[in-house]
Design a protein around this motif. Structure first.
Motif: not given
Length: 368
Positions: A114-137
């Motif tokens: 449970d904790q592993a998936w919570a931790d992993a998803y936190g990293v996944i979500a952060a990186k996806m949000l960073a990708g979305a925020d950095a996109d100027t298109n």
């Protein structure tokens, strides 16, 4: 990261044989708790369920390769902007995903998982949000269909003119939506041309069974219709630093990105021999053979080998395209690009492994 990857892979094996049920439960929980999210998704959810699971598996499998993991997730975040996803949606998705896995893993599910998936998803979500925020298109581009041609019973080619330029590389793919016929249903297709000064893009599409989007693109789309195109993705692109000769292997409409790559090479190549293997079931499915023959006649460094697997009257090579490639060669010193159905790509990769072609010299995308 090593222990986290181990826990994720262990826990995934508990639900791997129930992927469809996990996906169904995930969406049910998400839509029950937040009914407003249903409007972000298509009416038909069959393909959407498969894509969720593919994204999960890919993320888990690339976790131990930080560079690939980071690049994949940022690109996924940029791509998800087309769904109008907002940061708060990520929390909802994460909670529903873990709940779904917990429900189908049974008694073997643990607090550690449970904790592993919570931790992993936190990293996944952060990186996806960073990708979305950095996109100027923009989240997607509007484009007008300016040409449409049926090439066979179930294959069509069409050309679109985006309202704004799209920055992409030959060999990449984009998600396409046809709001007029299948709103909120996106499918990935590769442009069949390298970037042009007029910004137009060509697409090759086969209607797959009762495919909602592919059927609309082949049988209903017409000049004047509007489509939407999302951010380019994919890494099946040319490395201009390489001096090795090139082998392109295309099956059916998998020819599209191969043709774009060949077109890019026509703009600067002078020293690399290029071999194109184009396979289909019958001669009608070799829908772009005339254009390829023109290219081969114009550029002396380009050779073309067409093949049919189910047409004994075809005068060229017979058999699966993976088998045809094996009859030529040797190929151990070449760069390879493979594009087609999942079955065709897997068969070709097996053949190349048997021919001892280093995997680092083979590029392909697995979106289909």
């Amino acid at each position: 990261m090593g222990n986290l990857a181990r826990l994720l892979k262990e826990s995934w094996t508990l639900v791997e044989d129930q992927q469809d049920k996990v996906a169904g439960y995930f969406y049910a929980r998400m839509f029950l708790s937040h009914p407003d999210l249903r409007d972000l998704f298509p009416v038909q959810m069959d393909v959407q369920r498969a894509r969720l699971l593919n994204a999960i598996v890919t993320a888990v499998q690339t976790l131990e390769d930080p560079e690939v993991f980071d690049e994949y997730l940022k690109a996924l975040g940029r791509d998800h902007r087309k769904f109008h996803v907002s940061p708060e949606h990520y929390d909802v998705v994460g909670g529903a995903l873990i709940e779904a896995m917990r429900a189908f893993a049974g008694e073997q599910w643990s607090i550690e998982y449970d904790q592993a998936w919570a931790d992993a998803y936190g990293v996944i979500a952060a990186k996806m949000l960073a990708g979305a925020d950095a996109d100027t298109n923009p989240p997607y581009w509007h484009a007008e269909v300016i040409a449409h041609e049926r090439r066979s019973t179930d294959i069509a080619t069409f050309t679109v003119a985006p309202m704004q330029p799209i920055d992409y590389r030959a060999g990449q793919y984009l998600s396409v939506e046809v709001p007029k016929y299948q709103p909120r249903m996106w499918r990935t297709y590769s442009p069949a041309n390298a970037p042009r000064k007029d910004n137009t893009l060509d697409f090759h599409v086969r209607a797959i069974g009762a495919g909602w989007v592919s059927s609309a693109l082949v049988r209903r789309l017409k000049p004047g219709d509007m489509v939407r195109l999302a951010a380019p993705m994919g890494s099946m692109t040319l490395d201009r630093r390489s001096t090795r000769d090139v082998v392109f292997v295309a099956g059916g409409t998998g020819l599209a990105p191969i043709k774009a790559l060949v077109e890019e090479l026509t703009r600067y190549n002078r020293t690399r021999w290029v071999h194109v293997f184009f396979g289909a079931r019958n001669r009608d499915d070799l829908y772009d053979l005339a254009e390829l023959n023109k290219l081969a006649a114009r550029y002396p460094w380009l050779s073309l080998v067409p093949a049919c697997s189910e047409d004994e009257t075809f005068p060229g090579e017979q058999g699966l395209i993976s088998e045809v490639v094996a009859r030529y060669g040797p190929w151990s010193e070449h760069d390879f690009f493979v594009s087609g159905s999942g079955t065709m790509v897997k068969a070709t990769l097996r053949t190349l492994a048997e021919l001892q072609v280093p995997s680092m010299r083979i590029r392909y995308d697995t979106f289909n």
